[in-house]
Write a protein that holds these residues in place. Structure first.
Motif, PDB file in Angstrom:
ATOM      1  N   THR A  99      -5.755  -5.746 -14.205  1.00 42.23           N
ATOM      2  CA  THR A  99      -6.610  -5.656 -13.021  1.00 42.23           C
ATOM      3  C   THR A  99      -6.187  -6.688 -11.980  1.00 42.23           C
ATOM      4  OG1 THR A  99      -8.473  -4.945 -14.402  1.00 42.23           O
ATOM      5  CG2 THR A  99      -8.987  -5.719 -12.176  1.00 42.23           C
ATOM      6  N   VAL A 100      -6.027  -6.227 -10.745  1.00 39.86           N
ATOM      7  CA  VAL A 100      -5.586  -7.072  -9.628  1.00 39.86           C
ATOM      8  C   VAL A 100      -6.572  -6.930  -8.475  1.00 39.86           C
ATOM      9  CG1 VAL A 100      -3.728  -7.528  -7.988  1.00 39.86           C
ATOM     10  CG2 VAL A 100      -3.175  -6.713 -10.287  1.00 39.86           C
ATOM     11  N   SER A 101      -7.042  -8.030  -7.931  1.00 36.22           N
ATOM     12  CA  SER A 101      -7.907  -7.984  -6.746  1.00 36.22           C
ATOM     13  C   SER A 101      -7.101  -7.531  -5.538  1.00 36.22           C
ATOM     14  CB  SER A 101      -8.514  -9.365  -6.467  1.00 36.22           C
ATOM     15  OG  SER A 101      -9.343  -9.769  -7.528  1.00 36.22           O
ATOM     16  N   VAL A 102      -7.734  -6.742  -4.663  1.00 36.84           N
ATOM     17  CA  VAL A 102      -7.039  -6.186  -3.502  1.00 36.84           C
ATOM     18  C   VAL A 102      -7.794  -6.533  -2.223  1.00 36.84           C
ATOM     19  CG1 VAL A 102      -6.260  -4.057  -2.377  1.00 36.84           C
ATOM     20  CG2 VAL A 102      -6.117  -4.280  -4.863  1.00 36.84           C
ATOM     21  N   GLU A 103      -7.054  -6.969  -1.205  1.00 36.80           N
ATOM     22  CA  GLU A 103      -7.651  -7.245   0.099  1.00 36.80           C
ATOM     23  C   GLU A 103      -8.125  -5.941   0.736  1.00 36.80           C
ATOM     24  OE1 GLU A 103      -8.172 -10.151   1.524  1.00 36.80           O
ATOM     25  OE2 GLU A 103      -7.208 -11.358  -0.039  1.00 36.80           O
ATOM     26  N   LYS A 104      -9.227  -5.999   1.442  1.00 32.60           N
ATOM     27  CA  LYS A 104      -9.815  -4.805   2.049  1.00 32.60           C
ATOM     28  C   LYS A 104      -8.827  -4.089   2.964  1.00 32.60           C
ATOM     29  CE  LYS A 104     -12.782  -5.355   5.334  1.00 32.60           C
ATOM     30  NZ  LYS A 104     -14.037  -5.674   6.092  1.00 32.60           N
ATOM     31  N   ASP A 105      -8.061  -4.854   3.723  1.00 35.34           N
ATOM     32  CA  ASP A 105      -7.114  -4.249   4.665  1.00 35.34           C
ATOM     33  C   ASP A 105      -5.967  -3.526   3.959  1.00 35.34           C
ATOM     34  OD1 ASP A 105      -8.626  -5.212   6.739  1.00 35.34           O
ATOM     35  OD2 ASP A 105      -7.340  -6.958   7.118  1.00 35.34           O
ATOM     36  N   ASP A 106      -5.838  -3.724   2.650  1.00 31.92           N
ATOM     37  CA  ASP A 106      -4.732  -3.119   1.899  1.00 31.92           C
ATOM     38  C   ASP A 106      -5.153  -1.896   1.091  1.00 31.92           C
ATOM     39  OD1 ASP A 106      -3.045  -5.087   2.863  1.00 31.92           O
ATOM     40  OD2 ASP A 106      -3.276  -6.371   1.104  1.00 31.92           O
ATOM     41  N   PHE A 107      -6.434  -1.518   1.151  1.00 34.02           N
ATOM     42  CA  PHE A 107      -6.906  -0.378   0.361  1.00 34.02           C
ATOM     43  C   PHE A 107      -6.054   0.864   0.623  1.00 34.02           C
ATOM     44  CE2 PHE A 107     -11.642  -1.794  -0.134  1.00 34.02           C
ATOM     45  CZ  PHE A 107     -11.212  -2.871  -0.894  1.00 34.02           C
ATOM     46  N   HIS A 108      -5.831   1.176   1.890  1.00 38.04           N
ATOM     47  CA  HIS A 108      -5.092   2.383   2.253  1.00 38.04           C
ATOM     48  C   HIS A 108      -3.643   2.292   1.781  1.00 38.04           C
ATOM     49  CE1 HIS A 108      -2.567   4.933   4.901  1.00 38.04           C
ATOM     50  NE2 HIS A 108      -3.554   5.796   4.720  1.00 38.04           N
ATOM     51  N   ASP A 109      -3.043   1.098   1.865  1.00 43.76           N
ATOM     52  CA  ASP A 109      -1.650   0.939   1.438  1.00 43.76           C
ATOM     53  C   ASP A 109      -1.491   1.234  -0.047  1.00 43.76           C
ATOM     54  OD1 ASP A 109      -0.909   0.271   3.983  1.00 43.76           O
ATOM     55  OD2 ASP A 109      -0.953  -1.892   3.645  1.00 43.76           O
ATOM     56  N   PHE A 110      -2.426   0.763  -0.857  1.00 49.82           N
ATOM     57  CA  PHE A 110      -2.353   1.033  -2.289  1.00 49.82           C
ATOM     58  C   PHE A 110      -2.469   2.529  -2.563  1.00 49.82           C
ATOM     59  CE2 PHE A 110      -2.697  -3.434  -2.917  1.00 49.82           C
ATOM     60  CZ  PHE A 110      -2.329  -3.683  -4.229  1.00 49.82           C
ATOM     61  N   GLN A 111      -3.365   3.190  -1.820  1.00 50.36           N
ATOM     62  CA  GLN A 111      -3.551   4.631  -1.996  1.00 50.36           C
ATOM     63  C   GLN A 111      -2.288   5.391  -1.591  1.00 50.36           C
ATOM     64  OE1 GLN A 111      -6.831   6.161   0.251  1.00 50.36           O
ATOM     65  NE2 GLN A 111      -6.752   8.201  -0.646  1.00 50.36           N
ATOM     66  N   TRP A 112      -1.696   5.009  -0.463  1.00 48.04           N
ATOM     67  CA  TRP A 112      -0.493   5.684   0.040  1.00 48.04           C
ATOM     68  C   TRP A 112       0.679   5.467  -0.922  1.00 48.04           C
ATOM     69  CZ3 TRP A 112       4.441   4.278   1.607  1.00 48.04           C
ATOM     70  CH2 TRP A 112       5.159   5.277   2.304  1.00 48.04           C
ATOM     71  N   GLU A 113       0.859   4.212  -1.388  1.00 44.08           N
ATOM     72  CA  GLU A 113       1.957   3.918  -2.311  1.00 44.08           C
ATOM     73  C   GLU A 113       1.796   4.688  -3.622  1.00 44.08           C
ATOM     74  OE1 GLU A 113       4.666   2.326  -1.956  1.00 44.08           O
ATOM     75  OE2 GLU A 113       4.438   1.024  -0.216  1.00 44.08           O
ATOM     76  N   ALA A 114       0.561   4.816  -4.095  1.00 44.61           N
ATOM     77  CA  ALA A 114       0.328   5.580  -5.327  1.00 44.61           C
ATOM     78  C   ALA A 114       0.744   7.028  -5.135  1.00 44.61           C
ATOM     79  CB  ALA A 114      -1.139   5.487  -5.727  1.00 44.61           C
ATOM     80  N   THR A 115       0.424   7.585  -3.973  1.00 43.42           N
ATOM     81  CA  THR A 115       0.796   8.972  -3.686  1.00 43.42           C
ATOM     82  C   THR A 115       2.308   9.137  -3.680  1.00 43.42           C
ATOM     83  OG1 THR A 115      -1.182   9.221  -2.311  1.00 43.42           O
ATOM     84  CG2 THR A 115       0.530  10.870  -2.052  1.00 43.42           C
ATOM     85  N   GLU A 116       3.011   8.205  -3.036  1.00 47.12           N
ATOM     86  CA  GLU A 116       4.469   8.278  -2.938  1.00 47.12           C
ATOM     87  C   GLU A 116       5.140   8.079  -4.290  1.00 47.12           C
ATOM     88  OE1 GLU A 116       6.537   8.912  -0.033  1.00 47.12           O
ATOM     89  OE2 GLU A 116       4.553   9.766   0.302  1.00 47.12           O
ATOM     90  N   LEU A 117       4.602   7.185  -5.111  1.00 48.24           N
ATOM     91  CA  LEU A 117       5.212   6.887  -6.406  1.00 48.24           C
ATOM     92  C   LEU A 117       4.971   7.989  -7.427  1.00 48.24           C
ATOM     93  CD1 LEU A 117       6.596   4.731  -8.302  1.00 48.24           C
ATOM     94  CD2 LEU A 117       4.277   4.057  -8.912  1.00 48.24           C
ATOM     95  N   TYR A 118       3.707   8.383  -7.579  1.00 51.75           N
ATOM     96  CA  TYR A 118       3.340   9.279  -8.674  1.00 51.75           C
ATOM     97  C   TYR A 118       3.656  10.747  -8.402  1.00 51.75           C
ATOM     98  CZ  TYR A 118       0.877   5.282 -10.670  1.00 51.75           C
ATOM     99  OH  TYR A 118       0.563   4.061 -11.196  1.00 51.75           O
ATOM    100  N   LYS A 119       4.041  11.081  -7.174  1.00 52.34           N
ATOM    101  CA  LYS A 119       4.349  12.486  -6.888  1.00 52.34           C
ATOM    102  C   LYS A 119       5.562  12.972  -7.678  1.00 52.34           C
ATOM    103  CE  LYS A 119       7.118  11.668  -2.691  1.00 52.34           C
ATOM    104  NZ  LYS A 119       7.146  11.838  -1.212  1.00 52.34           N
ATOM    105  N   PHE A 120       6.384  12.027  -8.162  1.00 50.79           N
ATOM    106  CA  PHE A 120       7.564  12.403  -8.931  1.00 50.79           C
ATOM    107  C   PHE A 120       7.281  12.449 -10.438  1.00 50.79           C
ATOM    108  CE2 PHE A 120       9.300  10.548  -5.019  1.00 50.79           C
ATOM    109  CZ  PHE A 120      10.185  11.538  -4.630  1.00 50.79           C
TER     110      PHE A 120
END
Length: 275
Positions: A99-120
């Motif tokens: 578990t890693v704490s995430v800054e509020k401004d980075d919520f969207h970045d984590f979501q976008w990166e997950a989409t890009e990574l896991y699509k493969f």
């Protein structure tokens, strides 16, 4: 989310004993996968990767009936420290949760990166909190370990991680260079250990091993692409229909034209040359 401002990953694998946790999380470049290619990992950096974003994070180990909670943090010398906080009986399956704490401004970045990574990934994770959607691209042509999809860029997929192929690493005078320079949307799978990667796991390391492996893979699929195109052409009822099918395939991906040009023999229909 606002109510749960953290990112966590939980697996249900073989788990880690207390001894394994203490060794893996306090030793850079130590990995229990270094000498084998049957699973992802070997650099001994993945378990410490949260330190690239935070100074401390939580690890929970579920192992043979015991649930242990640890904290990982950096000391004043920036060395990793791993401390056991608690342990208790559990009936949960073996596994590890980070578990890693995430800054509020980075919520969207984590979501976008997950989409890009896991699509493969062949098997997608179960997502909690944010909704992660994948939009599958149209497959233009595919084989056992390769496919052309609508889109930009070419990728080597190893251990379910997609690494962009840098076409500038290959001379235009070579077959691989000519193929890649006119190619887009290629997803090429290879076995773990077939190509080398950088320690960041973000890119390929273009040494001789990697280049030769890519050139060999492209040689193999060139033949297979030609055979698949030939099969599609032979299935057409007339020469005119075969010609149209062939042109449709070439229009869908310029790399197919390059592949056909480098085949030893031309594409035929009923033992007759198409053009």
């Amino acid at each position: 989310t606002q109510m749960e401002p953290y990112f966590h990953i939980k697996d249900f694998g073989v788990g880690l004993s207390h001894e394994d946790c203490m060794k893996l999380y306090t030793t850079y470049f130590y990995s229990n996968k270094t000498d084998r290619n049957d699973s992802v990992g070997c650099l001994g950096l993945g378990s410490k990767s949260p330190f690239a974003y935070v100074d401390s994070f939580t690890v929970e180990s579920y192992y043979e009936g015991t649930h242990r909670v640890y904290t990982a943090y950096k000391n004043e010398d920036s060395n990793p420290v791993f401390a056991l906080l608690s342990e208790a009986p559990t009936d949960e399956h073996n596994g590890v949760k980070v578990t890693v704490s995430v800054e509020k401004d980075d919520f969207h970045d984590f979501q976008w990166e997950a989409t890009e990574l896991y699509k493969f990934f062949d098997t997608k994770p179960i997502f909690a909190g944010k909704k992660v959607e994948f939009h599958d691209k149209d497959v233009l042509l595919e084989g056992d370990y390769w496919k052309f999809v609508g889109g930009y860029g070419n990728y080597i997929i190893m251990g379910q991680i997609a690494y962009p192929i840098d076409e500038d690493q290959f001379s235009e005078e070579t077959k691989a260079g000519k193929f890649l320079s006119r190619c887009s949307g290629l997803e090429l799978k290879c076995d773990i250990g077939k190509v080398d990667i950088t320690p960041s796991r973000e890119a390929l390391s273009y040494n001789n091993t990697t280049k030769q492996a890519i050139e060999s893979l492209l040689d193999d699929i060139s033949e297979e692409i030609g055979e698949k195109i030939q099969t599609d052409i032979q299935g057409q009822p007339t020469l005119f229909a075969a010609r149209n099918k062939f042109l449709d395939l070439l229009d869908s991906c310029r790399a197919l034209k390059v592949t056909v040009e480098h085949l030893d023999k031309g594409i035929m229909w009923e033992d007759e040359a198409l053009f």
